[in-house]
Design a protein around this motif. Structure first.
Motif, PDB file in Angstrom:
ATOM      1  N   PRO A  17      -2.315   6.358  12.206  1.00 57.37           N
ATOM      2  CA  PRO A  17      -1.151   7.354  12.384  1.00 57.37           C
ATOM      3  C   PRO A  17       0.038   6.686  11.777  1.00 57.37           C
ATOM      4  O   PRO A  17       0.721   7.549  10.977  1.00 57.37           O
ATOM      5  CB  PRO A  17      -1.121   7.562  13.870  1.00 57.37           C
ATOM      6  CG  PRO A  17      -1.735   6.554  14.541  1.00 57.37           C
ATOM      7  CD  PRO A  17      -2.915   6.247  13.559  1.00 57.37           C
ATOM      8  N   LEU A  18       0.212   5.396  11.853  1.00 56.89           N
ATOM      9  CA  LEU A  18       1.450   4.871  11.083  1.00 56.89           C
ATOM     10  C   LEU A  18       1.366   4.917   9.589  1.00 56.89           C
ATOM     11  O   LEU A  18       2.336   5.379   8.824  1.00 56.89           O
ATOM     12  CB  LEU A  18       1.552   3.410  11.499  1.00 56.89           C
ATOM     13  CG  LEU A  18       1.831   3.331  12.893  1.00 56.89           C
ATOM     14  CD1 LEU A  18       2.051   1.786  13.152  1.00 56.89           C
ATOM     15  CD2 LEU A  18       3.169   3.878  13.299  1.00 56.89           C
ATOM     16  N   VAL A  19      -0.049   4.802   8.872  1.00 58.14           N
ATOM     17  CA  VAL A  19      -0.094   4.875   7.386  1.00 58.14           C
ATOM     18  C   VAL A  19       0.055   6.525   7.328  1.00 58.14           C
ATOM     19  O   VAL A  19       0.512   6.688   6.147  1.00 58.14           O
ATOM     20  CB  VAL A  19      -1.461   4.402   7.019  1.00 58.14           C
ATOM     21  CG1 VAL A  19      -1.747   4.614   5.811  1.00 58.14           C
ATOM     22  CG2 VAL A  19      -1.632   2.794   7.257  1.00 58.14           C
ATOM     23  N   ARG A  20      -0.671   7.360   8.034  1.00 57.78           N
ATOM     24  CA  ARG A  20      -0.283   8.775   7.675  1.00 57.78           C
ATOM     25  C   ARG A  20       0.982   9.082   7.451  1.00 57.78           C
ATOM     26  O   ARG A  20       1.639   9.716   6.602  1.00 57.78           O
ATOM     27  CB  ARG A  20      -1.156   9.603   8.828  1.00 57.78           C
ATOM     28  CG  ARG A  20      -2.386   9.686   8.533  1.00 57.78           C
ATOM     29  CD  ARG A  20      -3.180  10.799   9.077  1.00 57.78           C
ATOM     30  NE  ARG A  20      -2.745  11.331  10.601  1.00 57.78           N
ATOM     31  CZ  ARG A  20      -3.102  10.391  11.677  1.00 57.78           C
ATOM     32  NH1 ARG A  20      -4.166   9.653  11.407  1.00 57.78           N
ATOM     33  NH2 ARG A  20      -2.501  11.082  12.858  1.00 57.78           N
ATOM     34  N   GLY A  21       1.779   8.709   8.557  1.00 58.93           N
ATOM     35  CA  GLY A  21       3.189   8.975   8.777  1.00 58.93           C
ATOM     36  C   GLY A  21       4.048   8.555   7.303  1.00 58.93           C
ATOM     37  O   GLY A  21       4.860   9.187   6.865  1.00 58.93           O
ATOM     38  N   MET A  22       3.540   7.100   6.923  1.00 58.50           N
ATOM     39  CA  MET A  22       4.405   6.402   5.995  1.00 58.50           C
ATOM     40  C   MET A  22       4.218   7.136   4.645  1.00 58.50           C
ATOM     41  O   MET A  22       5.193   7.549   4.025  1.00 58.50           O
ATOM     42  CB  MET A  22       3.820   5.096   5.830  1.00 58.50           C
ATOM     43  CG  MET A  22       4.729   4.380   4.619  1.00 58.50           C
ATOM     44  SD  MET A  22       3.873   2.837   4.372  1.00 58.50           S
ATOM     45  CE  MET A  22       2.219   3.288   3.938  1.00 58.50           C
ATOM     46  N   LEU A  23       2.803   7.440   4.578  1.00 58.24           N
ATOM     47  CA  LEU A  23       2.469   8.257   3.140  1.00 58.24           C
ATOM     48  C   LEU A  23       3.091   9.849   3.408  1.00 58.24           C
ATOM     49  O   LEU A  23       3.598  10.140   2.210  1.00 58.24           O
ATOM     50  CB  LEU A  23       1.054   8.558   3.195  1.00 58.24           C
ATOM     51  CG  LEU A  23       0.393   7.112   2.746  1.00 58.24           C
ATOM     52  CD1 LEU A  23      -1.070   7.378   3.072  1.00 58.24           C
ATOM     53  CD2 LEU A  23       0.734   6.619   1.317  1.00 58.24           C
ATOM     54  N   THR A  24       3.127  10.452   4.281  1.00 57.41           N
ATOM     55  CA  THR A  24       3.688  11.734   4.496  1.00 57.41           C
ATOM     56  C   THR A  24       5.152  11.818   4.145  1.00 57.41           C
ATOM     57  O   THR A  24       5.662  12.522   3.397  1.00 57.41           O
ATOM     58  CB  THR A  24       3.375  12.212   5.882  1.00 57.41           C
ATOM     59  OG1 THR A  24       2.058  12.590   5.854  1.00 57.41           O
ATOM     60  CG2 THR A  24       4.166  13.671   6.088  1.00 57.41           C
ATOM     61  N   MET A  25       5.868  11.028   4.935  1.00 57.93           N
ATOM     62  CA  MET A  25       7.331  10.692   4.632  1.00 57.93           C
ATOM     63  C   MET A  25       7.474  10.344   3.217  1.00 57.93           C
ATOM     64  O   MET A  25       8.550  10.818   2.754  1.00 57.93           O
ATOM     65  CB  MET A  25       7.913   9.747   5.429  1.00 57.93           C
ATOM     66  CG  MET A  25       9.410   9.280   5.544  1.00 57.93           C
ATOM     67  SD  MET A  25       9.884   8.005   6.319  1.00 57.93           S
ATOM     68  CE  MET A  25       9.344   8.592   8.220  1.00 57.93           C
ATOM     69  N   MET A  26       6.962   9.569   2.475  1.00 59.36           N
ATOM     70  CA  MET A  26       7.132   9.129   0.941  1.00 59.36           C
ATOM     71  C   MET A  26       6.830  10.367   0.281  1.00 59.36           C
ATOM     72  O   MET A  26       7.535  10.310  -0.703  1.00 59.36           O
ATOM     73  CB  MET A  26       6.121   7.751   0.775  1.00 59.36           C
ATOM     74  CG  MET A  26       6.348   7.476  -0.669  1.00 59.36           C
ATOM     75  SD  MET A  26       5.012   6.270  -0.999  1.00 59.36           S
ATOM     76  CE  MET A  26       3.634   7.415  -1.195  1.00 59.36           C
ATOM     77  N   LEU A  27       5.588  10.877   0.260  1.00 60.99           N
ATOM     78  CA  LEU A  27       5.324  11.950  -0.682  1.00 60.99           C
ATOM     79  C   LEU A  27       6.166  13.252  -0.466  1.00 60.99           C
ATOM     80  O   LEU A  27       6.516  14.025  -1.403  1.00 60.99           O
ATOM     81  CB  LEU A  27       3.919  12.238  -0.640  1.00 60.99           C
ATOM     82  CG  LEU A  27       2.879  11.042  -1.098  1.00 60.99           C
ATOM     83  CD1 LEU A  27       1.413  11.402  -0.582  1.00 60.99           C
ATOM     84  CD2 LEU A  27       3.042  10.977  -2.477  1.00 60.99           C
ATOM     85  N   ASP A  28       6.460  13.630   0.838  1.00 57.50           N
ATOM     86  CA  ASP A  28       7.335  14.936   1.004  1.00 57.50           C
ATOM     87  C   ASP A  28       8.640  14.755   0.539  1.00 57.50           C
ATOM     88  O   ASP A  28       9.325  15.777   0.160  1.00 57.50           O
ATOM     89  CB  ASP A  28       7.385  15.005   2.507  1.00 57.50           C
ATOM     90  CG  ASP A  28       6.784  16.441   2.958  1.00 57.50           C
ATOM     91  OD1 ASP A  28       6.344  17.136   2.110  1.00 57.50           O
ATOM     92  OD2 ASP A  28       7.128  16.796   4.065  1.00 57.50           O
TER      93      ASP A  28
END
Length: 220
Positions: A17-28
């Motif tokens: 979930p930490l990786v998902r959150g990081m990628l989501t924040m970065m790409l969004d």
């Protein structure tokens, strides 16, 4: 290649979930990209794609229940599949080749700089395959040692016309449709038609698989 109007819609798939959150924040926050969904494994990835109809999926490989490679195979069999970028910490030869044969349009490592990941999303949405340098080296090693893959590739390439083989070579060299049109003295529309015919004849799903076949057959 997906037809994109407006921001590129992305689903992020990772069991951490930490990786998902990081990628989501970065790409969004990246220009022209909108993260529309997340998933924690390959099974959830298929459900998320059905629900959100993304243009691009960022896909981890090693996940519980259903792996990213299996999910990629399932998604690429859909009538209008999303483009898939495998984003992982594992870049073994086997993982690289299996992901590309499954239909992934890109293969990047998780330590890839954020701007490079967003550039990759834009590239695969436009129909251009993306591989990190280390992945390309591993792929070349696999191709150089694959006698069985060579024989199979040459047999499949024998189904193509001479002009279609020219297009396959150019794709294997990483050229865009515009560059192929310029070098082979044809229109971009004609290049796209050739690519479509090649995919149908060889039962492939994207340009990355065409490029892999060109390397397996040692056309490049």
């Amino acid at each position: 290649m997906v037809e994109v109007t407006g921001p590129i819609r992305v689903v992020v798939v990772d069991d951490d979930p930490l990786v998902r959150g990081m990628l989501t924040m970065m790409l969004d926050g990246a220009d022209g990209i909108a993260v529309v969904g997340e998933a924690a494994d390959g099974d959830e990835a298929v459900t998320a794609v059905d629900r959100h109809t993304p243009d691009v999926v960022l896909m981890d490989i090693r996940m519980p229940r259903v792996s990213g490679i299996t999910a990629t195979e399932r998604l690429r069999r859909r009538p209008r599949p999303p483009e898939i970028i495998v984003l992982t910490t594992f870049d073994t030869d086997d993982h690289v080749v299996r992901a590309l044969r499954a239909g992934a349009s890109g293969f990047l490592l998780k330590d890839t700089p954020p701007e490079r990941i967003s550039q990759a999303v834009h590239a695969v949405a436009a129909g251009m395959p993306i591989l990190s340098p280390s992945v390309t080296r591993r792929l070349m090693r696999h191709v150089a040692s694959g006698a069985e893959a060579y024989e199979e590739a040459r047999a499949r390439l024998g189904l193509l016309t001479e002009r279609e083989r020219d297009v396959v070579v150019a794709i294997g060299q990483g050229r865009s449709n515009a560059e192929i049109a310029r070098d082979l003295l044809m229109s971009v529309t004609t290049v796209k038609a050739h690519v479509s015919h090649i995919l149908t004849k060889l039962d492939l799903t994207n340009r990355t698989q065409i490029a892999l076949l060109a390397h397996d057959g040692r056309l490049v």
